[in-house]
Design an enzyme around this catalytic site. Structure first.
Site, PDB file in Angstrom:
ATOM      1  N   CYS A   3       0.778  -1.223   0.000  1.00  0.00           N
ATOM      2  CA  CYS A   3       0.000   0.000   0.000  1.00  0.00           C
ATOM      3  C   CYS A   3       0.822   1.292   0.000  1.00  0.00           C
ATOM      4  O   CYS A   3       0.505   2.196  -0.792  1.00  0.00           O
ATOM      5  CB  CYS A   3      -1.057   0.005   1.100  1.00  0.00           C
ATOM      6  SG  CYS A   3      -0.618  -0.831   2.606  1.00  0.00           S
TER       7      CYS A   3
ATOM      8  N   ARG B 105       7.209 -11.065   4.869  1.00  0.00           N
ATOM      9  CA  ARG B 105       6.729 -10.920   6.246  1.00  0.00           C
ATOM     10  C   ARG B 105       7.429 -11.946   7.108  1.00  0.00           C
ATOM     11  O   ARG B 105       7.526 -13.116   6.717  1.00  0.00           O
ATOM     12  CB  ARG B 105       5.214 -11.162   6.331  1.00  0.00           C
ATOM     13  CG  ARG B 105       4.436 -10.152   5.544  1.00  0.00           C
ATOM     14  CD  ARG B 105       2.946 -10.393   5.662  1.00  0.00           C
ATOM     15  NE  ARG B 105       2.234  -9.426   4.820  1.00  0.00           N
ATOM     16  CZ  ARG B 105       0.924  -9.406   4.675  1.00  0.00           C
ATOM     17  NH1 ARG B 105       0.168 -10.268   5.323  1.00  0.00           N
ATOM     18  NH2 ARG B 105       0.356  -8.517   3.897  1.00  0.00           N
TER      19      ARG B 105
ATOM     20  N   GLN C 292       1.381 -10.736  -3.759  1.00  0.00           N
ATOM     21  CA  GLN C 292      -0.035 -10.403  -3.612  1.00  0.00           C
ATOM     22  C   GLN C 292      -0.537  -9.835  -4.934  1.00  0.00           C
ATOM     23  O   GLN C 292       0.131  -8.992  -5.539  1.00  0.00           O
ATOM     24  CB  GLN C 292      -0.212  -9.346  -2.525  1.00  0.00           C
ATOM     25  CG  GLN C 292       0.021  -9.887  -1.133  1.00  0.00           C
ATOM     26  CD  GLN C 292      -0.293  -8.834  -0.090  1.00  0.00           C
ATOM     27  OE1 GLN C 292       0.239  -7.735  -0.132  1.00  0.00           O
ATOM     28  NE2 GLN C 292      -1.147  -9.172   0.853  1.00  0.00           N
TER      29      GLN C 292
ATOM     30  N   ASP D 163      -2.412  -7.497  -5.711  1.00  0.00           N
ATOM     31  CA  ASP D 163      -2.970  -6.374  -4.973  1.00  0.00           C
ATOM     32  C   ASP D 163      -3.612  -5.344  -5.899  1.00  0.00           C
ATOM     33  O   ASP D 163      -3.324  -5.301  -7.088  1.00  0.00           O
ATOM     34  CB  ASP D 163      -1.810  -5.695  -4.232  1.00  0.00           C
ATOM     35  CG  ASP D 163      -2.222  -5.222  -2.860  1.00  0.00           C
ATOM     36  OD1 ASP D 163      -3.433  -5.062  -2.644  1.00  0.00           O
ATOM     37  OD2 ASP D 163      -1.334  -5.020  -2.019  1.00  0.00           O
TER      38      ASP D 163
ATOM     39  N   HIS E 205      -5.217  -1.104  -5.257  1.00  0.00           N
ATOM     40  CA  HIS E 205      -5.753  -0.062  -4.384  1.00  0.00           C
ATOM     41  C   HIS E 205      -6.726   0.761  -5.208  1.00  0.00           C
ATOM     42  O   HIS E 205      -6.402   1.181  -6.313  1.00  0.00           O
ATOM     43  CB  HIS E 205      -4.612   0.783  -3.820  1.00  0.00           C
ATOM     44  CG  HIS E 205      -3.713  -0.038  -2.964  1.00  0.00           C
ATOM     45  ND1 HIS E 205      -2.574  -0.638  -3.438  1.00  0.00           N
ATOM     46  CD2 HIS E 205      -3.850  -0.444  -1.676  1.00  0.00           C
ATOM     47  CE1 HIS E 205      -2.030  -1.350  -2.471  1.00  0.00           C
ATOM     48  NE2 HIS E 205      -2.775  -1.270  -1.393  1.00  0.00           N
TER      49      HIS E 205
ATOM     50  N   LYS F 196     -12.202  -5.672   7.225  1.00  0.00           N
ATOM     51  CA  LYS F 196     -12.037  -6.344   5.939  1.00  0.00           C
ATOM     52  C   LYS F 196     -13.040  -7.466   5.726  1.00  0.00           C
ATOM     53  O   LYS F 196     -13.546  -8.056   6.678  1.00  0.00           O
ATOM     54  CB  LYS F 196     -10.618  -6.881   5.809  1.00  0.00           C
ATOM     55  CG  LYS F 196     -10.189  -7.803   6.945  1.00  0.00           C
ATOM     56  CD  LYS F 196      -8.740  -8.253   6.773  1.00  0.00           C
ATOM     57  CE  LYS F 196      -8.405  -9.349   7.769  1.00  0.00           C
ATOM     58  NZ  LYS F 196      -7.123  -9.971   7.545  1.00  0.00           N
TER      59      LYS F 196
ATOM     60  N   HIS G 195      -8.099  -1.570  -0.146  1.00  0.00           N
ATOM     61  CA  HIS G 195      -7.045  -2.505  -0.532  1.00  0.00           C
ATOM     62  C   HIS G 195      -7.768  -3.792  -0.861  1.00  0.00           C
ATOM     63  O   HIS G 195      -8.667  -4.182  -0.116  1.00  0.00           O
ATOM     64  CB  HIS G 195      -6.099  -2.882   0.610  1.00  0.00           C
ATOM     65  CG  HIS G 195      -5.575  -1.767   1.434  1.00  0.00           C
ATOM     66  ND1 HIS G 195      -4.238  -1.516   1.539  1.00  0.00           N
ATOM     67  CD2 HIS G 195      -6.187  -0.859   2.229  1.00  0.00           C
ATOM     68  CE1 HIS G 195      -4.045  -0.503   2.367  1.00  0.00           C
ATOM     69  NE2 HIS G 195      -5.209  -0.092   2.807  1.00  0.00           N
TER      70      HIS G 195
END
Length: 638
Positions: free
Chosen positions: A333, A362, A380, A382, A384, A463, A509
Site C-alpha cells: 500500500c 513478512r 499479492q 494487490d 488499491h 475487511k 485494498h
RNA sequence: GCCGAUGUGGCUCAGGGGUAGAGCAGCUGAUUCGUAAUCAGCAGGUCGUCGGUUCGAAUCCGACCAUCGGCUCCA
C-alpha cells in the site's frame, strides 16, 4: 397429558413426565435406537429429560450432524475419564466436540507420547463397555466451585467463575468421572465404539500465548465403524493431494533449509504462476484497472508515516542503506500511496483502480510456516482503489463480484468473513464503524452469507475475507477487501472536487487470489495435481512408438508449440506402456501415441489423463481443435 | 515463538555403539517393443549441523537448524 409437536408437524399426546427416550420409543424402534438426545422448543436436551408441558420436540439421532456432535462431546468426557484413571493428578481444561471429532486439553506432569494414546484408547474401550450412563446434575455456583476446587481442577473453577450470573451450572457424571458441562450427552458410554485417538499438540489455555501451554489430545469418533474407516481412508486420500507432495512429484516448486519460508519456483511452477498472472491481468484490464510495480525496499520514514512501523514492525525485515534504515515491504500500500500523490487528481479520475503484483516479505513465526500456504515471501495480486465516499458500495460490490468470478472459474467453494477492529489499530471509532457498515452493506446487497470475525481486521481498517479449504479441510484466507480511511489521511491524499476544493479520497485494498503462492497450493490440492489443460505445465506429451516415429513426433510438437500449446516428446527408447505410465503419473492432460498408423494418416492416438484404456484416434487437426477449445473453456471437456 | 514428533543417497524407506543397505530415479549397454514399469551393469551418502560421552558414534547425550501435527499469528 402434554401435547408434543414433532418435526414433521404431527401432534402427539403423551403423559406428563414422559421422557424424550420414551417418546422416541413410542414413535419407532429404529428411532429409539438411533436417538442420542432431543430438542425441546429448540433447546438440546438429554434423552432422560421429562416432558412437562406442551412443546415442539425433535429427536436427535446419532447419524445427524447434531447427533454426532453430541457423541463427540461425550467421547471427550470418556477420554478425560481414561486419562485421569491412567495418569492421576492430570487436571482438565476444556474438551469440546470439533469437526470430525473432539479434543481435550489437559495439564499434567506426564508428557504424553503417541504410545500413550494407544493406552488411553484401550482404557476408553474398557470404560465404554461398562455401559455407564451420563447423568446430569444441576448445582449452585458455590457448590460447583467447591466441588472442582477440592479436586484441584483450577481451570474448571476459572470457567465457572466466568459464567454469567444467571447461568444454569450443570455437571455430568459417567462411571466415576464428573465433569463440568452444559450437555446434552448421549445416554450411555456403550454407544462409543468407532473412535480413534489421532494426535497430540500443545495448546495455550484459553488460546492466549500469555497462558500456560496445555497438552491437547485429538480424537475422532463416528456413529459406526464403517464411518470411521471411511474417514480414515479419506484422510489418507487427502494426504495424496497435499500440495507439498505434489509440488515435489510434479516438479513445481521446492523449499530449502537455506531459505525457510522462501519458496523456489521451478520451470513448471512458473508456468502455473504465469498462467494465473496472465489471466489476472486480462480480467483486470477489462475492469478498468491499471498496473504498477513499486519497489521492494523503502525507507523507514515511509513505514513510520504509514503506521506499519508502529503496528507491524515485528513482521518486517529491515536493512541499512548508507546508514539509513530501510524495510522490505510487508504490504504494497505505501508504494501505491506514493504513486497516487505523484499527480494532482481530479474527482473525474475516481474511482482510480491501481493494481500491483507485488512481492511482499513478512516475518512469520517459524512454527507457522507451511509449504506454499504460509510462507515468508509471497506475491499479492494487490490493487488499491481510490474513490469518492459515494462510490464505496459500488466499488466493494465490484470486487466481490470479481472474486466470485475468479473462484467459480477455478471451481472453488468459499466462505466469507467480516473482520472487525483489532485491539492494535489506528483511527477513531466512528470511522471504523462507518467502514465496517459500508462493508456489511455491500455484503448484504450481494446477499452473501458471512460470519463475523471480531477483532481480526487489519490495523488500518475492517475487511471482508474470502476463505478456501485445503486438502485436509483447513481454511485459508485468500481474497480480501479492506476499507481504509487511515492511509489517505496519513499520506494526505487529495483530489480536487467539483467545487474546486481539495477533498480526501477513500481507499480500498483488495486482493483476489490473495497470494499467488497460496493460491497455487490450493489449486494443486483442489485438482489433486491434475490441472485443467489451460493451467497444466505440460499440456501434451507425444509418445513415439519407436525411433522411426520420432521425426513425425517432433514435427507434430513443433506445430503444437507454434500454436502456443505446451507439448513435448518422450523420445527415450522405452516401451510405449512405460511412456504412458509416466505421462499418467505426471498427470499430463493429453498423451499422444504415434506409430506407423498415425504417421501414415497424419493422426494421433489420444489418451486422456485418468481415462483407462482409451486411445481415440483423431486427425491432427481435430486434436488441435479439441485442445484449443479445452484451453479456452478453462475446464476439462471430455 | 510455544508443545510434541521426525531428520539415513534426487525420491520412498530399512538398519541402529564396530565404521551404511534396498527399491525407484540417474548414467552406460542391449532390446525397436501399440496404451500404467524390458533386461544387465555402473555411479551416487562425512546418516540435518555443531559439540559431548566412548578405544570406537549414523546409532547414546546436549544445543542449534529444518520439517511434520497443533497452539498463537496471518495472504
Amino acid at each position: 397429558m402434554v401435547k408434543v409437536t414433532l418435526k414433521d408437524g404431527s401432534i402427539r399426546e403423551v403423559e406428563q413426565g414422559t421422557t424424550l427416550a420414551d417418546l422416541a420409543a413410542s414413535i419407532s424402534r429404529g428411532l429409539a435406537k438411533a436417538a442420542v438426545a432431543g430438542k425441546i422448543n429448540g433447546e438440546a436436551r438429554d434423552l432422560s429429560t421429562p416432558l412437562e408441558k406442551d412443546a415442539e420436540v425433535e429427536i436427535i439421532t446419532i447419524d445427524s450432524e447434531e447427533g454426532l456432535e453430541i457423541l463427540r462431546h461425550s467421547t471427550s468426557h470418556l477420554m478425560a475419564e481414561a486419562i485421569q484413571k491412567l495418569y492421576p493428578g492430570t487436571i482438565l481444561g476444556i474438551g469440546p466436540a470439533i469437526e470430525n471429532g473432539f479434543y481435550y486439553d489437559v495439564d499434567s506432569e506426564h508428557v504424553f507420547t503417541p504410545e500413550d494414546l494407544e493406552k488411553i484408547e484401550a482404557e476408553m474401550r474398557r470404560l465404554a463397555k461398562e455401559n455407564n450412563t451420563y447423568q446430569r446434575r444441576e448445582i449452585s455456583r458455590d457448590e460447583a466451585i467447591e466441588f472442582f476446587a477440592e479436586r484441584g481442577e483450577k481451570y474448571k473453577v476459572e470457567i465457572i467463575e466466568d459464567l454469567p450470573e444467571d447461568a444454569v451450572i450443570s455437571m455430568y457424571t459417567q462411571g466415576e468421572f464428573t465433569d463440568l458441562c452444559a450437555g446434552p450427552h448421549i445416554p450411555s458410554t456403550k454407544t462409543i465404539k468407532a473412535f480413534k485417538l489421532m494426535n497430540l499438540a500443545g495448546a495455550y489455555w484459553r488460546g492466549s500465548e500469555k497462558n500456560k501451554m496445555l497438552q491437547r489430545i485429538y480424537g475422532t469418533v463416528w456413529a459406526k465403524k464403517a464411518d470411521l474407516d471411511d474417514y480414515l481412508f479419506k484422510l489418507e486420500e487427502a494426504k495424496r493431494r497435499d500440495h507439498r507432495k505434489l509440488g515435489l512429484e510434479l516438479d513445481l516448486f521446492s523449499l530449502h533449509d537455506e531459505g525457510p519460508g522462501f519458496p523456489f519456483f521451478h520451470p513448471k511452477g512458473m508456468i502455473l504462476r504465469n498462467e494465473l498472472e496472465d489471466f489476472w491481468r486480462k480480467e483486470h484490464r477489462k475492469r478498468g484497472y491499471h498496473e504498477i510495480k513499486t519497489p521492494i525496499i523503502l525507507s523507514r520514514t515511509l513505514w513510520e508515516n504509514s503506521g506499519h512501523w508502529d503496528h507491524y514492525k515485528d513482521n518486517m525485515y529491515t536493512t541499512k542503506i548508507d546508514d539509513e534504515d530501510f524495510a522490505v515491504k510487508p504490504m504494497n500500500c505505501p508504494g501505491g500511496m506514493i504513486m497516487y500523490k505523484q499527480q494532482l487528481r481530479s474527482y473525474r479520475d475516481l474511482p482510480l483502480r491501481i493494481g500491483e503484483l507485488g512481492l511482499v516479505h513478512r516475518h512469520e513465526l517459524s512454527g507457522a510456516l507451511h509449504g506454499l500456504l504460509r510462507v515468508r515471501n509471497f506475491t499479492q495480486d494487490d490493487a488499491h482503489i481510490f474513490m469518492l465516499p459515494s462510490q464505496i458500495k459500488e466499488e466493494v460490490i465490484g470486487v466481490i463480484e470479481l472474486v466470485d468470478h475468479f473462484y467459480k472459474i477455478f471451481g472453488f467453494e468459499y466462505h466469507v468473513e467480516l473482520s472487525t477492529r483489532p485491539e492494535d489499530s489506528m483511527g477513531s471509532d466512528e470511522t471504523w464503524e462507518m467502514a465496517t457498515n459500508a462493508l456489511k452493506e455491500a455484503l448484504e446487497a450481494k446477499g452473501l452469507e458471512y460470519k463475523i470475525n471480531p477483532g481480526d481486521g487489519a490495523f488500518y481498517g475492517p475487511k471482508i475475507d474470502f476463505h478456501l479449504k485445503d486438502c485436509l479441510g483447513r481454511t485459508w484466507q485468500c481474497g480480501t477487501i479492506q476499507l481504509d480511511f487511515q492511509m489517505p489521511e496519513k499520506f494526505d491524499l487529495t483530489y480536487i472536487g467539483e467545487d474546486g476544493q481539495k477533498h480526501r479520497p477513500v481507499m480500498v485494498h483488495r486482493v483476489v487470489y490473495g497470494s499467488i503462492e497460496r493460491y497455487i497450493a490450493l489449486l494443486t490440492e483442489h485438482y489433486a495435481g491434475a490441472f485443467p489443460t489451460r493451467l497444466a505445465p505440460v499440456q501434451v506429451r507425444i509418445l513415439p512408438i519407436s525411433d522411426r516415429h520420432e521425426e513425425y513426433a517432433q514435427a507434430l510438437r513443433e506445430r503444437l508449440n507454434e500454436l502456443d500449446i505446451r507439448a513435448e516428446v518422450d523420445d527415450r527408447r522405452e516401451k510405449i506402456s512405460y511412456k504412458i505410465r509416466e505421462a499418467q503419473t505426471l498427470k499430463i492432460p493429453f498423451a499422444l501415441v504415434v506409430g506407423d498408423q498415425e504417421a501414415e494418416t497424419n493422426s494421433v492416438a489420444v489418451r486422456r489423463y485418468g481415462q483407462g484404456n482409451a486411445g481415440e484416434k483423431l486427425s491432427v487437426d481435430e486434436f488441435i481443435a479439441l485442445v484449443k477449445e479445452e484451453i479456452a473453456s478453462k475446464k476439462r471437456l471430455v
